[in-house]
Enzyme design. Structure first.
Site, PDB file in Angstrom:
ATOM      1  CE  LYS A  73     -16.340 -51.043  34.038  1.00 49.68           C
ATOM      2  NZ  LYS A  73     -15.123 -51.674  33.618  1.00 49.68           N
ATOM      3  CB  THR A 118      -6.775 -51.385  31.593  1.00 49.29           C
ATOM      4  OG1 THR A 118      -7.580 -50.318  31.086  1.00 49.29           O
ATOM      5  CG2 THR A 118      -6.116 -52.117  30.442  1.00 49.29           C
ATOM      6  CG  HIS A 147      -7.520 -52.167  21.358  1.00 52.68           C
ATOM      7  ND1 HIS A 147      -6.855 -52.232  22.559  1.00 52.68           N
ATOM      8  CD2 HIS A 147      -6.605 -51.791  20.454  1.00 52.68           C
ATOM      9  CE1 HIS A 147      -5.597 -51.889  22.385  1.00 52.68           C
ATOM     10  NE2 HIS A 147      -5.417 -51.618  21.107  1.00 52.68           N
TER      11      HIS A 147
HETATM   12  C1  26V Z   1     -15.723 -48.044  20.123  1.00 55.16           C
HETATM   13  C2  26V Z   1     -16.986 -47.714  19.727  1.00 55.16           C
HETATM   14  C3  26V Z   1     -17.143 -46.650  18.748  1.00 55.16           C
HETATM   15  C4  26V Z   1     -18.521 -46.580  18.141  1.00 55.16           C
HETATM   16  C5  26V Z   1     -19.601 -46.787  19.167  1.00 55.16           C
HETATM   17  C6  26V Z   1     -19.450 -48.089  19.878  1.00 55.16           C
HETATM   18  C7  26V Z   1     -18.070 -48.370  20.285  1.00 55.16           C
HETATM   19  C8  26V Z   1     -17.842 -49.320  21.228  1.00 55.16           C
HETATM   20  C9  26V Z   1     -16.581 -49.631  21.642  1.00 55.16           C
HETATM   21  C10 26V Z   1     -15.512 -49.005  21.083  1.00 55.16           C
HETATM   22  C11 26V Z   1     -14.183 -49.415  21.591  1.00 55.16           C
HETATM   23  C12 26V Z   1     -13.053 -49.224  20.646  1.00 55.16           C
HETATM   24  C13 26V Z   1     -11.817 -49.865  21.063  1.00 55.16           C
HETATM   25  C14 26V Z   1     -11.508 -49.789  22.539  1.00 55.16           C
HETATM   26  O1  26V Z   1     -11.401 -48.744  23.122  1.00 55.16           O
HETATM   27  N1  26V Z   1     -11.341 -50.950  23.150  1.00 55.16           N
HETATM   28  C15 26V Z   1     -10.952 -51.085  24.546  1.00 55.16           C
HETATM   29  O2  26V Z   1      -9.556 -51.309  24.566  1.00 55.16           O
HETATM   30  C16 26V Z   1      -9.060 -51.499  25.879  1.00 55.16           C
HETATM   31  C17 26V Z   1      -7.562 -51.613  25.770  1.00 55.16           C
HETATM   32  O3  26V Z   1      -7.208 -52.772  25.085  1.00 55.16           O
HETATM   33  C18 26V Z   1      -9.698 -52.721  26.498  1.00 55.16           C
HETATM   34  O4  26V Z   1      -9.203 -52.866  27.801  1.00 55.16           O
HETATM   35  C19 26V Z   1     -11.208 -52.581  26.516  1.00 55.16           C
HETATM   36  O5  26V Z   1     -11.795 -53.770  26.976  1.00 55.16           O
HETATM   37  C20 26V Z   1     -11.706 -52.263  25.120  1.00 55.16           C
HETATM   38  O6  26V Z   1     -13.100 -51.958  25.137  1.00 55.16           O
END
Ligand code: 26V
Length: 797
Positions: free
Chosen positions: A527, A635, A348
């Site tokens: 968001k 999404t 993701h």
């Molecule tokens: C996690 C973290 C944790 C540490 C600090 C920085 C950081 C930045 C981003 C994330 C995201 C982790 C995964 C996530 O939530 N991805 C999201 O998943 C959605 C469903 O597939 C997608 O629509 C989003 O674009 C994506 O950011």
């Protein structure tokens, strides 16, 4: 069910389940009574589906996710069970306000954002499609924190959704699974015995998930951590009262909070423990069910598909291998083969800081046998592929993405562009070795919650026009296209949107004491707050627009309401500054007599699923402005389009596919492509050059820098202005000029009301493809190799 029957059922539960009479009952009691009445109806369908899945020996899908952002359940249940009419009538008869009941339910916020909400949409779609499936998660006592603003600053408070009784879950104390940590390993040849030094119990709580029209139901099973030995009575009797309760408190910590602060050593340890606890309990439960039906573990991949939602449950690979090899005696290589053919992994994010790694020391201490098995899995993979690097375990760390990849038969991205970037960047080498492994499954959202339920006005218009087949065949929305050429129909569409905007305006007036004009452009960015999502670019554009209005207040500006929503990670200082800046700006701008007719800034606190359901139907403009290549999919972007908002956005994530479907001429595109971002970033001084070239940008930045929104503390936002001026990794400055241009295109387009409405309606007509039903069908075909069961025939009941 008739209204009278519904009324009787509510009253029955009010008295016999809730223990109240109609005279003393509070909103909460009525809500619980109604929930139980609706739940009774669901349970029969749920059992029927479960019985059939067993009887027909169907392959099941297991969705392992540390997050399920489900939101409220009552309205969803009523709508999917088609009980609205009888419930509304019954409540009216009882003199109970429907809105008040619905609003009384706390949001189940067991997730951070997109990833968790996707898991919730997937559960609903699986149930709608009749796919035998089970979701596995953690029953966090405190979900995502509640956000409050204090002088514009974000303050976090614990979310206590379980404070009141939770109507939708069934505790399953008989499903209690031992989960070990630490200890030592005794190797016996290739196999080993693991003697953990600490053991916790995972106890199951089941929530039924009912599909559209109640024709199938699945289970969301959430694990609660309990102590192995409960209360120590002997200790208590010796007078050591606190110590007697300690094991209980320690165990509870594990399922206490979602995503604990991992900046401390204890926080990291707790997170890894949560991940293993969740995964090990789920794998045990899956195997227990499998072994109750079949006696050959080699059949596992034929009867079970285990999807791991991001790398958080990626320890599933080694854990399954451990049980198959160490405990069941299957040859190591065969065990790896079985596990791989059963497991698949969804990625993701490609953001480096979000790709999970675990230090080998910590992993070795907490999961000593798994650490050994990871090395053997790496070793086997090297032999299979003839490579000598590409290990999951390297540089002193276990790289969970690599482990996920090696231990899965399919690995998927969540939008076309994201999947291509996976192949060309983070997973490039692994992709070359396994070119068939990576597949794309573009995300989707459930049209039941994200159109039918949250936008009744538009839904009725759609159903009046094309019938209600669209609800579970969203591609049917295409049939609306001819209507978009009919001026009379467009008027009705406009009326629905306008009424939604009036509702939102009233809510904003009541809760935030800000008056907004429903005829303005409702421009919404909701968001998580993150640099890559660039809320600060939107803020800069807002400032530039505000300054322009001030320069010339009588120039006939297009009125806008800029709406923001989102939470900043508690220790993500930069994101918190962005929140503070937005609130400081709102304070200054909303009270500016020169501009407030044309521009308002609104930032309701505590953005969550329920607030999304309120905001999205009222949007004219959807802000999807991430730095290209950084947003895996998004999404929210899909929900806005589906509800008839136009998008201003970059070529990032699923925006690319939205634009293809709605038509380039109906999308406000701006900014660099992912490829351009990569080359441009390498050119030193890009930010300074962009600022020098755009006086509007320079002035907006200077206004922040000189304390224009924080006169009491002019230096407050130096972190943001310095970063944008000197580093600007996310290319806010370089994309600003084109963003401004696209925003002025929006103003011009909005002037033609009928044309705007036509394009808005086209968005609804052309985005049915983004139904999560389509996404789930894709996984069934490309990843899970599974078929849905025939839906329960209601007429035959
Ligand atoms: C996690 C973290 C944790 C540490 C600090 C920085 C950081 C930045 C981003 C994330 C995201 C982790 C995964 C996530 O939530 N991805 C999201 O998943 C959605 C469903 O597939 C997608 O629509 C989003 O674009 C994506 O950011």
């Amino acid at each position: 069910m008739t209204s009278a029957e519904m009324k009787a059922a509510i009253l029955h539960h009010l008295v016999y389940t809730q223990g109240k009479d109609a005279v003393t009952a509070k909103t909460y009691d009525w809500r619980m009574a109604l929930s139980y009445a609706v739940r009774d109806k669901i349970v029969d369908r749920w059992f029927e589906a479960t019985r059939r899945a067993y009887a027909e020996k169907r392959k099941r899908v297991y969705y392992l996710s540390l997050e399920f952002l489900i939101g409220r359940l009552l309205k969803d249940a009523i709508i999917n069970m088609r009980l609205e009419e009888s419930v509304l009538d019954a409540l009216k008869d009882l003199g109970i306000e429907w809105e008040e009941i619905i609003e009384d339910e706390p949001d189940a916020a067991l997730g951070n954002g997109g990833l968790g909400r996707l898991a919730a949409c997937f559960m609903e779609s699986q149930a709608t499609l009749g796919l035998p499936a089970m979701g596995y998660g953690i029953r966090y006592e405190n979900g995502l924190f509640r956000q409050r603003f204090e002088d514009g600053r974000q303050v976090e408070e614990p979310e206590d959704w379980l404070n009141q009784a939770h109507a939708w879950e069934f505790a399953r104390p008989e499903v209690s699974i031992d989960i070990g940590f630490g200890g030592h390993v005794q190797e016996i040849g290739s196999r080993a015995n693991w003697y953990p030094s600490e053991v916790l119990i995972a106890r199951a709580h089941d929530t039924p998930v009912i599909g559209w029209k109640g024709r199938w139901g699945n289970t969301l099973r959430l694990w609660e951590a309990r102590p192995m030995h409960g209360f120590d009575l002997a200790r208590f009797n010796r007078g050591d009262h606190t110590a007697a309760a300690e094991p209980e408190a320690m165990a509870r910590t594990l399922s206490r909070v979602l995503y604990p602060d991992d900046h401390t050593e204890q926080g990291k340890e707790l997170r890894l423990k949560q991940e293993f606890f969740h995964t090990a309990a789920s794998i045990r439960d899956i195997l227990r069910r499998f072994e109750s039906e079949y006696d050959d573990l080699r059949l596992l991949p034929k009867k079970a598909a285990i999807q791991i939602n991001d790398t958080h449950p990626a320890i599933a690979g080694p854990e399954l291998v451990r049980i198959l090899h160490d405990e069941r005696g299957i040859d190591f290589e065969e065990a790896v083969g079985i596990a791989r053919n059963t497991i698949s992994y969804t990625n993701h994010t490609l953001l480096p800081e979000a790709l999970e790694t675990w230090g080998e020391a910590r992993m070795g201490r907490l999961l000593p046998r798994h650490m050994q098995l990871i090395d053997r899995i790496d070793d086997l993979h090297r032999r299979e592929t003839g490579t000598h690097d590409l290990n999951a375990h390297h540089d002193g760390k276990v790289h969970m993405g690599t482990l996920g990849f090696i231990m899965a038969h399919k690995v998927n991205g969540v939008a076309a562009l994201h999947t291509e970037l996976m192949k060309s960047t983070v997973f490039k080498d692994l992709h070359e070795l396994h070119p068939e492994k990576i597949v794309n499954e573009t995300n989707g959202v459930t049209p039941r919650r994200w159109l039918l339920s949250c936008n009744p006005r538009l839904s009725s218009l759609i159903t009046d026009s094309i019938g209600d087949n669209w609800v579970d065949h969203a591609e049917d929305l295409k049939k609306l296209e001819p209507f978009t050429e009919d001026a009379g129909w467009i008027e009705k569409f406009t009326a629905a949107k306008h009424a939604n905007k009036v509702d939102l305006s009233n809510w904003i007036a009541e809760t935030l004491e800000i008056s907004v004009d429903p005829d303005s452009i409702f421009d919404i960015q909701v968001k998580r707050i993150h640099e890559y999502k660039r809320q600060h670019m939107n803020l800069l554009e807002t400032i530039a627009y505000w300054l322009e209005i001030r320069d010339n207040p009588n120039a006939g500006w297009t009125p806008r309401v800029k709406i923001f929503g989102g939470k900043a990670f508690p220790n993500y200082i930069y994101a918190k500054e962005m929140v503070h800046l937005a609130n400081d700006m709102a304070k200054v701008m909303n009270s500016d007599p020169l501009t407030s007719r044309f521009l308002k800034v609104v930032f309701p606190p505590n953005y969550n699923v329920s607030l999304a359901e309120r905001l999205i139907p009222a949007a004219d403009l959807s802000e999807q402005i991430s730095t290209a290549g950084k947003e895996a999919s998004g999404t929210g972007n899909m929900k806005f389009s589906l509800n008839g908002a136009l998008t201003i956005g970059t070529l990032d994530g699923a925006n690319v596919e939205i634009r293809e479907l709605v038509g380039a001429e109906n999308f406000f595109l701006f900014g660099m492509t992912a490829e351009e971002v990569m080359t441009h970033r390498a050119e030193a001084g890009h930010a300074a050059r962009a600022i020098a070239a755009d006086p509007r940008l320079a002035r907006a930045l200077e206004t922040i820098r000189s304390g224009g929104f924080s006169p009491e503390e002019p230096g407050r936002y130096h972190m943001i202005t310095d970063n944008l001026t000197h580093h600007d990794y996310f290319m806010v400055c370089s994309d600003f000029t084109d963003y401004w241009r696209a925003q002025r295109d929006v103003d011009a387009a909005f002037a033609d009301k009928a044309e705007w409405a036509r394009v808005a309606a086209l968005n609804t007509a052309r985005t049915g493809w983004f139904s999560s039903d389509r996404t789930i069908r894709g996984y069934m075909r490309d990843v899970w190799d599974v078929e849905a069961a025939p839906l329960v025939d209601l007429a035959a009941e």
